[in-house]
Design a protein around this motif. Structure first.
Motif, mmCIF file in Angstrom:
data_model
loop_
_atom_site.group_PDB
_atom_site.id
_atom_site.type_symbol
_atom_site.label_atom_id
_atom_site.label_comp_id
_atom_site.label_asym_id
_atom_site.label_seq_id
_atom_site.Cartn_x
_atom_site.Cartn_y
_atom_site.Cartn_z
ATOM 1 N N SER A 1 9.434 -4.494 0.578
ATOM 2 C CA SER A 1 8.823 -4.509 -0.749
ATOM 3 C C SER A 1 8.628 -3.068 -1.193
ATOM 4 O O SER A 1 8.457 -2.166 -0.370
ATOM 5 N N ASN B 1 10.272 -7.129 6.620
ATOM 6 C CA ASN B 1 9.858 -7.422 5.253
ATOM 7 C C ASN B 1 10.059 -6.188 4.386
ATOM 8 O O ASN B 1 9.726 -5.081 4.782
ATOM 9 N N TYR C 1 1.102 -10.137 8.526
ATOM 10 C CA TYR C 1 1.322 -9.567 7.196
ATOM 11 C C TYR C 1 0.397 -8.400 6.913
ATOM 12 O O TYR C 1 0.775 -7.443 6.267
ATOM 13 N N SER D 1 6.942 -0.813 1.757
ATOM 14 C CA SER D 1 6.611 -1.296 3.093
ATOM 15 C C SER D 1 7.399 -0.508 4.144
ATOM 16 O O SER D 1 8.362 0.196 3.827
ATOM 17 N N ASP D 2 6.978 -0.660 5.393
ATOM 18 C CA ASP D 2 7.644 0.090 6.460
ATOM 19 C C ASP D 2 9.103 -0.306 6.621
ATOM 20 O O ASP D 2 9.924 0.496 7.029
#
Length: 94
Positions: free
Chosen positions: A83, A81, A12, A38-39
């Motif tokens: 965000s 992920n 993370y 995020s990437d």
């Protein structure tokens, strides 16, 4: 337990000591919008997505539009992920 949590946490927060952060400087104009993400978001982000966000000028719509952006990115097949946060600057009169 037995290093399993450490492994999950490192995924993370990254595995490198120094994080890559793109920096720039300049003046912030009234109604300037920043997207921090995020990437996983940046992998599939397109210019037209940013242009849709740019027309948002009220706080009550920001969360909805960030969620819409994440839906668009997931529809493009991103599994990483996801965000994001949209930050809108505007001059307030006191």
């Amino acid at each position: 337990v037995n290093g399993k949590i450490k492994k999950l946490l490192s995924n993370y927060i990254g595995k490198q000591e120094e994080l890559f952060i793109k920096k720039s400087q300049g003046n912030i104009c009234e109604t300037e919008l920043f997207l921090v993400a995020s990437d996983g978001v940046y992998k599939k982000l397109q210019l037209k997505d940013l242009l849709l966000l740019k027309i948002i000028n009220q706080d009550k719509f920001m969360l909805r539009e960030c969620n819409n952006l994440l839906d668009i990115i997931m529809d493009r097949g991103e599994k990483d992920n996801l965000s994001c946060a949209a930050i809108l600057f505007r001059e307030e009169e006191y």
